[in-house]
Scaffold this motif. Structure first.
Motif, PDB file in Angstrom:
ATOM      1  N   LEU A  65      37.289   4.966 -10.151  1.00 19.49           N
ATOM      2  CA  LEU A  65      37.046   6.159 -10.973  1.00 19.49           C
ATOM      3  C   LEU A  65      35.558   6.311 -11.274  1.00 19.49           C
ATOM      4  O   LEU A  65      35.041   7.431 -11.341  1.00 19.49           O
ATOM      5  CB  LEU A  65      37.842   6.071 -12.274  1.00 19.49           C
ATOM      6  N   GLY A  66      34.868   5.191 -11.449  1.00 21.84           N
ATOM      7  CA  GLY A  66      33.427   5.259 -11.668  1.00 21.84           C
ATOM      8  C   GLY A  66      32.706   5.860 -10.475  1.00 21.84           C
ATOM      9  O   GLY A  66      31.793   6.676 -10.626  1.00 21.84           O
ATOM     10  N   THR A  67      33.128   5.466  -9.266  1.00 24.17           N
ATOM     11  CA  THR A  67      32.538   6.032  -8.055  1.00 24.17           C
ATOM     12  C   THR A  67      32.809   7.524  -7.965  1.00 24.17           C
ATOM     13  O   THR A  67      31.937   8.317  -7.575  1.00 24.17           O
ATOM     14  CB  THR A  67      33.096   5.329  -6.806  1.00 24.17           C
ATOM     15  N   GLN A  68      34.029   7.932  -8.332  1.00 20.38           N
ATOM     16  CA  GLN A  68      34.355   9.362  -8.328  1.00 20.38           C
ATOM     17  C   GLN A  68      33.413  10.132  -9.255  1.00 20.38           C
ATOM     18  O   GLN A  68      32.958  11.232  -8.916  1.00 20.38           O
ATOM     19  CB  GLN A  68      35.804   9.569  -8.757  1.00 20.38           C
ATOM     20  N   TYR A  69      33.130   9.551 -10.418  1.00 21.35           N
ATOM     21  CA  TYR A  69      32.208  10.221 -11.353  1.00 21.35           C
ATOM     22  C   TYR A  69      30.830  10.369 -10.738  1.00 21.35           C
ATOM     23  O   TYR A  69      30.235  11.467 -10.770  1.00 21.35           O
ATOM     24  CB  TYR A  69      32.107   9.445 -12.663  1.00 21.35           C
ATOM     25  N   GLY A  72      30.849  12.897  -7.918  1.00 24.83           N
ATOM     26  CA  GLY A  72      30.975  14.247  -8.485  1.00 24.83           C
ATOM     27  C   GLY A  72      29.677  14.703  -9.128  1.00 24.83           C
ATOM     28  O   GLY A  72      29.266  15.861  -8.964  1.00 24.83           O
ATOM     29  N   TYR A  73      29.024  13.802  -9.858  1.00 23.10           N
ATOM     30  CA  TYR A  73      27.743  14.135 -10.488  1.00 23.10           C
ATOM     31  C   TYR A  73      26.699  14.466  -9.436  1.00 23.10           C
ATOM     32  O   TYR A  73      25.925  15.431  -9.588  1.00 23.10           O
ATOM     33  CB  TYR A  73      27.286  12.963 -11.346  1.00 23.10           C
ATOM     34  N   LEU A  74      26.657  13.686  -8.352  1.00 31.46           N
ATOM     35  CA  LEU A  74      25.689  13.935  -7.282  1.00 31.46           C
ATOM     36  C   LEU A  74      25.925  15.291  -6.625  1.00 31.46           C
ATOM     37  O   LEU A  74      24.974  16.036  -6.354  1.00 31.46           O
ATOM     38  CB  LEU A  74      25.773  12.814  -6.246  1.00 31.46           C
ATOM     39  N   VAL A  75      27.193  15.620  -6.382  1.00 30.26           N
ATOM     40  CA  VAL A  75      27.523  16.930  -5.790  1.00 30.26           C
ATOM     41  C   VAL A  75      27.080  18.053  -6.712  1.00 30.26           C
ATOM     42  O   VAL A  75      26.424  19.022  -6.290  1.00 30.26           O
ATOM     43  CB  VAL A  75      29.043  17.030  -5.507  1.00 30.26           C
ATOM     44  N   GLU A  76      27.423  17.955  -7.991  1.00 33.95           N
ATOM     45  CA  GLU A  76      27.065  19.015  -8.934  1.00 33.95           C
ATOM     46  C   GLU A  76      25.558  19.103  -9.126  1.00 33.95           C
ATOM     47  O   GLU A  76      25.006  20.205  -9.274  1.00 33.95           O
ATOM     48  CB  GLU A  76      27.761  18.770 -10.275  1.00 33.95           C
ATOM     49  N   LEU A 261      26.600  22.299   4.664  1.00 32.05           N
ATOM     50  CA  LEU A 261      27.274  21.176   5.314  1.00 32.05           C
ATOM     51  C   LEU A 261      28.119  20.385   4.316  1.00 32.05           C
ATOM     52  O   LEU A 261      29.251  19.980   4.623  1.00 32.05           O
ATOM     53  CB  LEU A 261      26.244  20.253   5.964  1.00 32.05           C
ATOM     54  N   ILE A 262      27.574  20.167   3.113  1.00 32.31           N
ATOM     55  CA  ILE A 262      28.318  19.423   2.085  1.00 32.31           C
ATOM     56  C   ILE A 262      29.574  20.195   1.667  1.00 32.31           C
ATOM     57  O   ILE A 262      30.662  19.613   1.555  1.00 32.31           O
ATOM     58  CB  ILE A 262      27.411  19.156   0.868  1.00 32.31           C
ATOM     59  N   LEU A 263      29.446  21.493   1.450  1.00 33.16           N
ATOM     60  CA  LEU A 263      30.600  22.304   1.056  1.00 33.16           C
ATOM     61  C   LEU A 263      31.658  22.315   2.158  1.00 33.16           C
ATOM     62  O   LEU A 263      32.863  22.221   1.878  1.00 33.16           O
ATOM     63  CB  LEU A 263      30.165  23.729   0.728  1.00 33.16           C
ATOM     64  N   LEU A 292      30.632   9.777  -0.536  1.00 36.93           N
ATOM     65  CA  LEU A 292      29.331   9.433  -1.104  1.00 36.93           C
ATOM     66  C   LEU A 292      28.295   9.239  -0.004  1.00 36.93           C
ATOM     67  O   LEU A 292      27.176   9.763  -0.092  1.00 36.93           O
ATOM     68  CB  LEU A 292      29.447   8.158  -1.947  1.00 36.93           C
ATOM     69  N   ALA A 293      28.664   8.498   1.047  1.00 37.49           N
ATOM     70  CA  ALA A 293      27.727   8.228   2.140  1.00 37.49           C
ATOM     71  C   ALA A 293      27.306   9.521   2.829  1.00 37.49           C
ATOM     72  O   ALA A 293      26.115   9.737   3.099  1.00 37.49           O
ATOM     73  CB  ALA A 293      28.359   7.268   3.146  1.00 37.49           C
ATOM     74  N   VAL A 294      28.271  10.395   3.107  1.00 40.05           N
ATOM     75  CA  VAL A 294      27.962  11.659   3.789  1.00 40.05           C
ATOM     76  C   VAL A 294      27.024  12.518   2.945  1.00 40.05           C
ATOM     77  O   VAL A 294      26.022  13.053   3.441  1.00 40.05           O
ATOM     78  CB  VAL A 294      29.261  12.429   4.110  1.00 40.05           C
ATOM     79  N   ILE A 295      27.330  12.646   1.657  1.00 44.09           N
ATOM     80  CA  ILE A 295      26.524  13.500   0.776  1.00 44.09           C
ATOM     81  C   ILE A 295      25.110  12.964   0.639  1.00 44.09           C
ATOM     82  O   ILE A 295      24.122  13.714   0.723  1.00 44.09           O
ATOM     83  CB  ILE A 295      27.204  13.627  -0.606  1.00 44.09           C
TER      84      ILE A 295
END
Length: 344
Positions: A65-69, A72-76, A261-263, A292-295
């Motif tokens: 769940l920490g990784t998901q956060y 998600g923060y990096l994407v936003e 590309l990310i979207l 995470l790696a791709v983004i």
């Protein structure tokens, strides 16, 4: 499944509101030109808050769940940089004085948070009731990615914004910013100032960005709490980041390509998740660490490539991209209006 107590929700929202209140007080009571030093300090502060929260969240709820956060923060955060491009265009189009830009950004962030809170609640409800919403979100992100890539070298036409055009038709607009007021009286008439139009433009743009960013972060996690905090902490630092990097934004010439590309990647991830749930559990899903790696790779590559490009071609300028093609005002046979000026 993440279980968040009502107390945790209340404390989190209280922290976000407190940080917003600090920005609001500075913007309203102390309008001023924000320098590099102040912008750097606030940017570091907001990133530190987001990271410290992520560390606490990981220790409290586990590494997955920490990784998901953090993803998600990096994407936003990366999508919020595109917000900054549009904010710069809006500020330039309406010739917003530097002393009022702080106020405009703070109110813009408040509106963005409010809109995204609504979309998060709606999206979480729909996803819990109908799994095919993952397919709809995925297709929406892929469509957005294609449109953004097609029009990556364009700027959105702020004056062609439906909300702004309607306001110009139905409201009398003052000629200047009247010391940062939203409304004033002119010859006994109650009129709006250009600052009111600016806030309308930013609010409507925030709505469009929410339509993309919320499905994108739901592609990383389906936990409403993580979606909310990732959005909140990414947006809270946006005001300071604007003043810190607005002079460097022109150099990120490949950012729109990277974001498309990310979207598209997250859109495919959502469609695979839908197929795994609704069609066949043998359909593979994309792990969070792969996301995470791709983004990270995409963001690093487009940033380095942009800096190399502008170093060899100083005339190259970045654009936020547009979701549709448009003609410029000159091409449409219209003369652009003179920008309003702050009275001396």
């Amino acid at each position: 499944m993440l279980t968040v107590s009502g107390l945790t929700w209340a404390l989190t929202i209280g922290l976000v509101v407190l940080l917003l209140a600090v920005d609001m007080v500075q913007a309203v009571l102390r309008p001023h030109r924000v320098g590099i030093g102040e912008a750097t300090a606030w940017s570091v502060f907001y990133v530190a808050i987001a990271v410290l929260f992520g560390v606490w969240f990981t220790l409290e709820h586990g590494g997955d769940l920490g990784t998901q956060y953090f993803v998600g923060y990096l994407v936003e955060k990366s999508l919020s940089v595109d917000n900054l491009f549009v904010f710069v265009i809006i500020m330039s189009t309406f010739a917003v004085p530097e002393s009022h830009q702080h106020k405009v950004l703070t109110f813009g962030i408040v509106m963005a948070l409010a809109l995204r809170a609504v979309f998060i609640a709606l999206g979480a409800t729909l996803l819990s009731l109908f799994s095919f919403v993952f397919l709809i979100f995925g297709l929406l992100l892929i469509y957005t990615a294609v449109q953004l890539f097609r029009h990556r070298n364009e700027n959105p036409d702020v004056e062609d914004n439906l909300v702004v055009k309607t306001a110009r038709r139905v409201l009398p607009i003052a000629d200047d910013y009247v010391r940062g007021k939203l409304f004033t009286r002119d010859d006994g008439r109650f009129v709006a100032t250009p600052l009111f139009l600016v806030l309308l433009a930013i609010g409507s743009i925030d709505l469009l960005f929410a339509l993309d960013s919320i499905p994108a972060v739901f592609g990383i996690t389906q936990e409403p709490y993580i979606v909310f905090v990732a959005n909140a902490f990414a947006l809270l630092g946006l005001r300071a980041l604007f003043f810190l990097v607005k002079g460097l934004l022109d150099r990120l010439v490949y950012l729109s390509t990277g974001l498309s590309l990310i979207l598209a990647f997250i859109g495919v991830k959502l469609i695979l998740h839908w197929a795994h749930v609704d069609i066949d559990p043998r359909v593979p899903e994309v792990p969070t660490m792969v996301s995470l790696a791709v983004i990270v790779v995409v963001l690093v590559v487009v940033t380095v490539a942009s800096l190399v490009k502008t170093r060899h071609d100083p005339s190259a300028k970045a654009h936020p991209g547009s979701l549709r093609a448009h003609r410029s005002r000159d091409e449409a046979g219209q003369r652009p209006e003179s920008p309003p000026r702050e009275p001396s």
